[in-house]
Design a protein around this motif. Structure first.
Motif, PDB file in Angstrom:
ATOM      1  N   ASN A 208     -26.433 -20.190   5.825  1.00 19.83           N
ATOM      2  CA  ASN A 208     -26.163 -21.597   5.533  1.00 19.83           C
ATOM      3  C   ASN A 208     -24.676 -21.890   5.477  1.00 19.83           C
ATOM      4  O   ASN A 208     -24.211 -22.918   6.001  1.00 19.83           O
ATOM      5  CB  ASN A 208     -26.817 -21.994   4.218  1.00 19.83           C
ATOM      6  N   LEU A 209     -23.895 -20.994   4.877  1.00 20.05           N
ATOM      7  CA  LEU A 209     -22.441 -21.177   4.824  1.00 20.05           C
ATOM      8  C   LEU A 209     -21.849 -21.152   6.239  1.00 20.05           C
ATOM      9  O   LEU A 209     -20.994 -21.986   6.582  1.00 20.05           O
ATOM     10  CB  LEU A 209     -21.796 -20.086   3.970  1.00 20.05           C
ATOM     11  N   ALA A 210     -22.306 -20.208   7.054  1.00 18.77           N
ATOM     12  CA  ALA A 210     -21.792 -20.115   8.419  1.00 18.77           C
ATOM     13  C   ALA A 210     -22.164 -21.357   9.229  1.00 18.77           C
ATOM     14  O   ALA A 210     -21.362 -21.854  10.029  1.00 18.77           O
ATOM     15  CB  ALA A 210     -22.347 -18.857   9.095  1.00 18.77           C
ATOM     16  N   THR A 211     -23.368 -21.877   9.016  1.00 15.82           N
ATOM     17  CA  THR A 211     -23.798 -23.084   9.731  1.00 15.82           C
ATOM     18  C   THR A 211     -22.910 -24.268   9.381  1.00 15.82           C
ATOM     19  O   THR A 211     -22.542 -25.074  10.252  1.00 15.82           O
ATOM     20  CB  THR A 211     -25.260 -23.407   9.403  1.00 15.82           C
ATOM     21  N   MET A 212     -22.542 -24.397   8.111  1.00 17.41           N
ATOM     22  CA  MET A 212     -21.686 -25.511   7.691  1.00 17.41           C
ATOM     23  C   MET A 212     -20.285 -25.379   8.275  1.00 17.41           C
ATOM     24  O   MET A 212     -19.680 -26.369   8.714  1.00 17.41           O
ATOM     25  CB  MET A 212     -21.650 -25.578   6.166  1.00 17.41           C
ATOM     26  N   VAL A 213     -19.751 -24.163   8.308  1.00 18.37           N
ATOM     27  CA  VAL A 213     -18.440 -23.951   8.921  1.00 18.37           C
ATOM     28  C   VAL A 213     -18.493 -24.288  10.405  1.00 18.37           C
ATOM     29  O   VAL A 213     -17.577 -24.914  10.962  1.00 18.37           O
ATOM     30  CB  VAL A 213     -17.970 -22.495   8.709  1.00 18.37           C
ATOM     31  N   ALA A 214     -19.594 -23.891  11.055  1.00 19.15           N
ATOM     32  CA  ALA A 214     -19.746 -24.188  12.480  1.00 19.15           C
ATOM     33  C   ALA A 214     -19.821 -25.696  12.717  1.00 19.15           C
ATOM     34  O   ALA A 214     -19.215 -26.208  13.673  1.00 19.15           O
ATOM     35  CB  ALA A 214     -21.005 -23.511  13.014  1.00 19.15           C
ATOM     36  N   ALA A 215     -20.559 -26.415  11.868  1.00 14.18           N
ATOM     37  CA  ALA A 215     -20.656 -27.869  12.023  1.00 14.18           C
ATOM     38  C   ALA A 215     -19.287 -28.522  11.863  1.00 14.18           C
ATOM     39  O   ALA A 215     -18.942 -29.457  12.608  1.00 14.18           O
ATOM     40  CB  ALA A 215     -21.636 -28.435  10.997  1.00 14.18           C
ATOM     41  N   TYR A 216     -18.503 -28.038  10.913  1.00 14.20           N
ATOM     42  CA  TYR A 216     -17.143 -28.570  10.728  1.00 14.20           C
ATOM     43  C   TYR A 216     -16.291 -28.319  11.970  1.00 14.20           C
ATOM     44  O   TYR A 216     -15.602 -29.221  12.460  1.00 14.20           O
ATOM     45  CB  TYR A 216     -16.507 -27.909   9.506  1.00 14.20           C
ATOM     46  N   GLY A 217     -16.356 -27.092  12.502  1.00 16.72           N
ATOM     47  CA  GLY A 217     -15.563 -26.767  13.679  1.00 16.72           C
ATOM     48  C   GLY A 217     -15.985 -27.549  14.914  1.00 16.72           C
ATOM     49  O   GLY A 217     -15.154 -27.993  15.700  1.00 16.72           O
ATOM     50  N   ILE A 218     -17.299 -27.738  15.076  1.00 13.14           N
ATOM     51  CA  ILE A 218     -17.783 -28.506  16.225  1.00 13.14           C
ATOM     52  C   ILE A 218     -17.324 -29.953  16.122  1.00 13.14           C
ATOM     53  O   ILE A 218     -16.927 -30.575  17.110  1.00 13.14           O
ATOM     54  CB  ILE A 218     -19.322 -28.425  16.312  1.00 13.14           C
ATOM     55  N   GLY A 219     -17.382 -30.505  14.893  1.00 10.93           N
ATOM     56  CA  GLY A 219     -16.898 -31.874  14.701  1.00 10.93           C
ATOM     57  C   GLY A 219     -15.437 -32.014  15.082  1.00 10.93           C
ATOM     58  O   GLY A 219     -15.037 -32.977  15.745  1.00 10.93           O
ATOM     59  N   LEU A 220     -14.612 -31.041  14.687  1.00 12.19           N
ATOM     60  CA  LEU A 220     -13.195 -31.079  15.041  1.00 12.19           C
ATOM     61  C   LEU A 220     -12.994 -30.950  16.554  1.00 12.19           C
ATOM     62  O   LEU A 220     -12.144 -31.636  17.139  1.00 12.19           O
ATOM     63  CB  LEU A 220     -12.447 -29.940  14.338  1.00 12.19           C
TER      64      LEU A 220
ATOM     65  N   ALA B 188     -13.714 -21.704  19.199  1.00 10.26           N
ATOM     66  CA  ALA B 188     -14.027 -20.285  19.041  1.00 10.26           C
ATOM     67  C   ALA B 188     -14.624 -20.004  17.668  1.00 10.26           C
ATOM     68  O   ALA B 188     -15.626 -19.290  17.537  1.00 10.26           O
ATOM     69  CB  ALA B 188     -12.763 -19.447  19.262  1.00 10.26           C
ATOM     70  N   VAL B 189     -14.022 -20.582  16.634  1.00  9.58           N
ATOM     71  CA  VAL B 189     -14.533 -20.397  15.271  1.00  9.58           C
ATOM     72  C   VAL B 189     -15.952 -20.957  15.155  1.00  9.58           C
ATOM     73  O   VAL B 189     -16.830 -20.351  14.523  1.00  9.58           O
ATOM     74  CB  VAL B 189     -13.592 -21.066  14.251  1.00  9.58           C
ATOM     75  N   SER B 190     -16.194 -22.121  15.759  1.00  6.06           N
ATOM     76  CA  SER B 190     -17.516 -22.748  15.701  1.00  6.06           C
ATOM     77  C   SER B 190     -18.574 -21.857  16.327  1.00  6.06           C
ATOM     78  O   SER B 190     -19.645 -21.638  15.745  1.00  6.06           O
ATOM     79  CB  SER B 190     -17.488 -24.102  16.416  1.00  6.06           C
ATOM     80  N   LEU B 191     -18.293 -21.338  17.510  1.00  2.57           N
ATOM     81  CA  LEU B 191     -19.280 -20.516  18.207  1.00  2.57           C
ATOM     82  C   LEU B 191     -19.523 -19.205  17.463  1.00  2.57           C
ATOM     83  O   LEU B 191     -20.671 -18.751  17.352  1.00  2.57           O
ATOM     84  CB  LEU B 191     -18.807 -20.240  19.629  1.00  2.57           C
ATOM     85  N   ILE B 192     -18.463 -18.602  16.949  1.00  3.54           N
ATOM     86  CA  ILE B 192     -18.630 -17.357  16.194  1.00  3.54           C
ATOM     87  C   ILE B 192     -19.431 -17.614  14.928  1.00  3.54           C
ATOM     88  O   ILE B 192     -20.308 -16.822  14.548  1.00  3.54           O
ATOM     89  CB  ILE B 192     -17.257 -16.742  15.879  1.00  3.54           C
ATOM     90  N   ALA B 193     -19.154 -18.729  14.240  1.00  2.00           N
ATOM     91  CA  ALA B 193     -19.896 -19.060  13.026  1.00  2.00           C
ATOM     92  C   ALA B 193     -21.370 -19.326  13.332  1.00  2.00           C
ATOM     93  O   ALA B 193     -22.265 -18.895  12.587  1.00  2.00           O
ATOM     94  CB  ALA B 193     -19.272 -20.276  12.342  1.00  2.00           C
ATOM     95  N   LEU B 194     -21.655 -20.024  14.419  1.00  2.00           N
ATOM     96  CA  LEU B 194     -23.052 -20.265  14.808  1.00  2.00           C
ATOM     97  C   LEU B 194     -23.765 -18.952  15.119  1.00  2.00           C
ATOM     98  O   LEU B 194     -24.913 -18.737  14.708  1.00  2.00           O
ATOM     99  CB  LEU B 194     -23.102 -21.180  16.034  1.00  2.00           C
TER     100      LEU B 194
END
Length: 359
Positions: free
Chosen positions: A68-80, A34-40
């Motif tokens: 850019n910050l939101a994209t990085m958070v999304a990448a972290y969440g997707i990886g998890l 959920a965090v990943s999709l919202i951040a993206l």
């Protein structure tokens, strides 16, 4: 056109993320997704040209930093999320979190340490040669995303071999999304190096997401990658959604039959009938209904219409003779049998009510 693409993809990701957040709150799983999709979704909405112009009124090029910050958070969440799917969530989790924190801090420090940032659309091509902090900014952003995308792609490639159905389709889309993302990052590196070497760097503005090769890499590929990620992460949840919908329909269908049986045979009622999930409530309702049918004398060989009539015509006081014991059935067959009996019972109830009102 670019604004429509970015806002459209962003809103799609936001709605998918909000839906996943509501589902995660109910089930206790999938919060990272959920965090990943919202951040993206937030990243693409921040990055739209008109949004950047509004954000630049607060601080020059603020929209670029936020996206850019939101994209990085999304990448972290997707990886998890992908690691959780593959069963390796705890492996390297602290390293991923520390890397994200360091990268976010570097981006914020270098951004606010840079003077003369452009207002409106945050394009830094003309500033790389004169502002070393922006080189560190884009280098940190690109390296972090590169490693995150490679991590996602590798875990998805390893997991896809042992998966099947909707999960396999979702992982295949994640692999394709990783390829688009790597192409975007490669184009960003090449563009930055070209801007550093050019005597007079020119700001590149795109008329469309696929108007030129540079625009395709910078605009089109990220949008396609995010769209594939959203769809790829959503597809594995479809079978669960279908099962949950079927469980809800079965619960509604069982309600009249179950209520009549528990009224006639109070001893079948479960103390813990209200489970934490819909599946647990369905299992409790099926268990109560099965017990009631056994006490009513319904055998597995009895056709659903006959079983429904038998339950409807039961006397108020149950018989003292021991009812026959029903053999255990597989879950799917048990669901189908109970649904058929419950449907027939509901039809009988409706017919009886119609006769009583003279219709």
């Amino acid at each position: 056109m670019i604004d429509i693409l970015f806002v459209g993809v962003g809103l799609f990701a936001l709605f998918a993320g909000i839906w996943r957040a509501v589902r995660a709150r109910r089930t206790g799983a999938g919060a990272g997704l959920a965090v990943s999709l919202i951040a993206l979704g937030a990243a693409f909405c921040f990055l739209a040209n008109r949004a950047q112009q509004v954000e630049s009124e607060l601080y020059p090029s603020l929209g670029r930093l936020l996206s850019n910050l939101a994209t990085m958070v999304a990448a972290y969440g997707i990886g998890l999320t992908v690691a959780e799917i593959s069963g390796t969530r705890d492996r390297g989790r602290r390293t991923r979190l520390v890397a994200l924190g360091v990268a976010l801090a570097v981006l914020v420090v270098t951004f606010f340490s840079t003077s003369d940032l452009p207002r409106g659309v945050g394009v830094f091509d003309e500033l790389y040669r004169t502002h070393p902090t922006l080189v560190v900014y884009v280098f940190t952003y690109t390296v972090y995303l590169g490693f995150a995308v490679l991590d996602i792609g590798i875990v998805a490639a390893v997991t896809i071999r042992a998966s099947g159905g909707a999960l396999r389709a979702g992982l295949a889309l994640l692999l394709l999304a990783s390829a688009f993302a790597l192409a975007y990052l490669a184009g960003k590196v090449v563009g930055t190096l070209h801007a550093l070497q050019a005597d007079q760097p020119v700001k590149t503005l795109c008329r469309g997401p696929f108007s030129t090769l540079s625009c395709t890499l910078d605009v089109g590929f990220p949008a396609v990658s995010v769209l594939l990620i959203v769809v790829g992460l959503t597809i594995p949840a479809v079978p669960g959604m279908v099962a949950a919908r079927r469980d809800a329909r079965t619960l509604r269908l069982l309600r009249p039959l179950r209520a009549d049986l528990t009224r006639r045979f109070p001893e079948i009622a479960r103390i813990d009938a209200a489970g934490s999930s819909r599946r647990e409530r369905l299992l409790a309702a099926m268990s109560e209904t099965n017990d009631g049918l056994i006490l009513a004398g319904v055998t597995p060989e009895l056709a659903p219409p006959a079983a429904a009539r038998l339950v409807r015509d039961l006397p108020d006081e149950p018989a003292e003779t021991e009812p026959p014991t029903a053999a255990a059935e597989p879950f799917a067959a048990d669901v189908a049998r109970l649904r058929a009996i419950a449907r027939a019972y509901r039809d009988l109830e409706g017919a009886t009510a119609a006769e009583a009102t003279g219709l």
